[in-house]
Design an enzyme around this catalytic site. Structure first.
Site, short mmCIF file in Angstrom:
data_model
loop_
_atom_site.label_atom_id
_atom_site.label_comp_id
_atom_site.label_asym_id
_atom_site.label_seq_id
_atom_site.Cartn_x
_atom_site.Cartn_y
_atom_site.Cartn_z
N ARG A 51 0.69 -1.35 0.05
CA ARG A 51 -0.14 -0.14 -0.18
C ARG A 51 0.82 1.37 0.06
NH1 ARG A 51 -2.95 -3.68 1.90
NH2 ARG A 51 -1.19 -4.01 2.63
N THR A 52 1.69 1.22 0.90
CA THR A 52 2.48 2.76 0.92
C THR A 52 3.05 2.81 -0.36
OG1 THR A 52 2.70 2.21 3.46
CG2 THR A 52 4.16 3.99 2.50
N LYS A 80 25.50 -3.62 -1.75
CA LYS A 80 26.97 -3.27 -2.07
C LYS A 80 27.52 -2.81 -0.92
CE LYS A 80 26.59 -3.09 -6.96
NZ LYS A 80 26.91 -1.91 -8.00
N ARG A 101 11.58 3.90 2.95
CA ARG A 101 11.24 2.99 4.05
C ARG A 101 12.34 2.10 4.30
NH1 ARG A 101 5.86 -0.94 4.37
NH2 ARG A 101 5.11 1.25 4.91
N HIS A 129 5.59 6.04 11.44
CA HIS A 129 4.82 5.93 9.97
C HIS A 129 3.91 7.12 9.82
CE1 HIS A 129 3.69 4.20 6.37
NE2 HIS A 129 3.35 2.94 6.66
C1 NCD Z 1 2.03 -0.94 8.05
C2 NCD Z 1 3.53 -0.78 8.16
O1 NCD Z 1 4.11 -1.04 7.32
O2 NCD Z 1 3.96 -0.29 9.25
N1 NCD Z 1 1.56 -1.12 6.98
C3 NCD Z 1 1.02 -0.05 5.94
O3 NCD Z 1 1.94 0.73 5.73
N2 NCD Z 1 0.07 0.14 5.74
C4 NCD Z 1 1.28 -1.76 9.02
C5 NCD Z 1 1.99 -2.95 9.07
O4 NCD Z 1 2.80 -3.49 8.33
O5 NCD Z 1 1.29 -4.15 9.93
#
Ligand code: NCD
Length: 305
Positions: A51-52, A80, A101, A129
């Site tokens: 999703r993100t 690397k 991320r 997040h």
């Molecule tokens: C969350 C995350 O990555 O922290 N997912 C997301 O970005 N929607 C929640 C999760 O992974 O449980």
């Protein structure tokens, strides 16, 4: 130049503005369809995501911009031995804005220091997040009308769940918020959140183990997945993973207008039979994530006017 590392990087009034921009985007998408023409978003994902990453990419494409990036550490020069700081310095030459991320807490912040472009924290380890929080706030705002006077149950892995940490940080700035923290003893909210965020701001909260007990008083139930990847050993994870399962029976205990949120992905913590319940808002929440990320990209690029 502005980065987004924590939801606190925006004031409450800036968040208001961001959400009203997101609402306008939702209603008039054609007005925004070319706002980012010629601009590029880089997505640098050192940890799995659906999703993100894809909602960021969809957001930029909806704005008429383009996207580039990588979706695992193995396929980048991290394999690397390159530092995130060097990687971002270089990506600044290729793109106009970056979402990153990383499994290490603080990595996006380190990456932002030498970056020539706005950097967005798309999740750093068990820490924060912020764009999920923007999504959560915008969902509450859209479905409930306002963010105030709410009893919010946060359920599941409150220890490792970064979405929970960011959301608590953001919500304590709104009036009349009360938390019910629902978790097994081993997955309680970390001390620094209890002491530095909840206690310091005099926020009312209780900690309970039983979801059934909490259900009747909740206005919002925010379910979370047990964060398998952050456990030190698999046995502990297996013991914890099905601690909570929200099903139709438990939904009977809830208010008629309670809202169920979940950042997704879900594993077993919400039974699929709940999906048809009108109070289940987690798939709509994922849709709201695109609008708010569009608003965020426009704002960080200074194109919001
Ligand atoms: C969350 C995350 O990555 O922290 N997912 C997301 O970005 N929607 C929640 C999760 O992974 O449980």
């Amino acid at each position: 130049m502005r980065h987004l590392m924590s939801p606190l990087d925006f004031s409450v009034s800036e968040l208001e503005k961001l959400m009203s921009l997101a609402s306008d985007i939702e209603k008039n998408p054609e007005v925004y369809a070319h706002k980012c023409a010629g601009k590029k978003l880089a997505t640098c994902f050192y940890e799995p995501s659906t999703r993100t990453r894809l909602s960021f990419e969809a957001a930029m494409l909806n704005l008429g911009g383009s996207v580039l990036g990588f979706s695992s550490a193995d396929s980048s020069s991290a394999a690397k031995g390159e530092s995130v700081s060097d990687t971002l310095r270089v990506i600044s030459c290729y793109a106009d804005i970056c979402a990153i991320r990383h499994p290490k807490e603080g990595a996006p912040l380190v990456a932002s220091i030498h970056s020539g472009i706005p950097v967005i924290n798309a999740g750093d380890g068990g820490h924060q997040h912020p764009t999920q929080t923007l999504t959560d706030l915008f969902t509450i705002h859209s479905l409930h009308g306002e963010i105030r006077d709410l009893t919010i149950g946060l359920c599941g892995d409150l220890k490792f769940g970064r979405t929970v940490h960011s959301l608590i940080n953001a919500l304590v700035r709104y009036p009349g918020i009360r938390f019910v923290l629902i978790s097994p003893e081993e997955l309680r909210v970390p001390d620094y959140i209890r002491e530095e965020v909840l206690d310091k701001n005099n926020i009312p909260y209780v900690e309970v183990e039983k979801l059934e007990e909490a259900m009747p008083e909740l206005d919002i139930l925010y379910m979370t997945r047990v964060q398998k990847e952050r456990f030190f050993n698999e046995e502990d994870y297996i013991r914890m993973k099905d601690f909570y399962i929200l099903d139709r029976e438990k939904m009977k205990l809830a208010k008629e207008n309670m809202m169920v949120l979940h950042p997704l992905p879900r594993v077993n913590e919400i039974s699929v039979e709940v999906d048809d319940d009108p109070r289940a808002a987690y798939f709509r929440q994922a849709q709201y994530g695109v609008y708010i990320r569009m608003a965020l990209i426009l704002t960080l690029l200074g194109l919001e006017e």
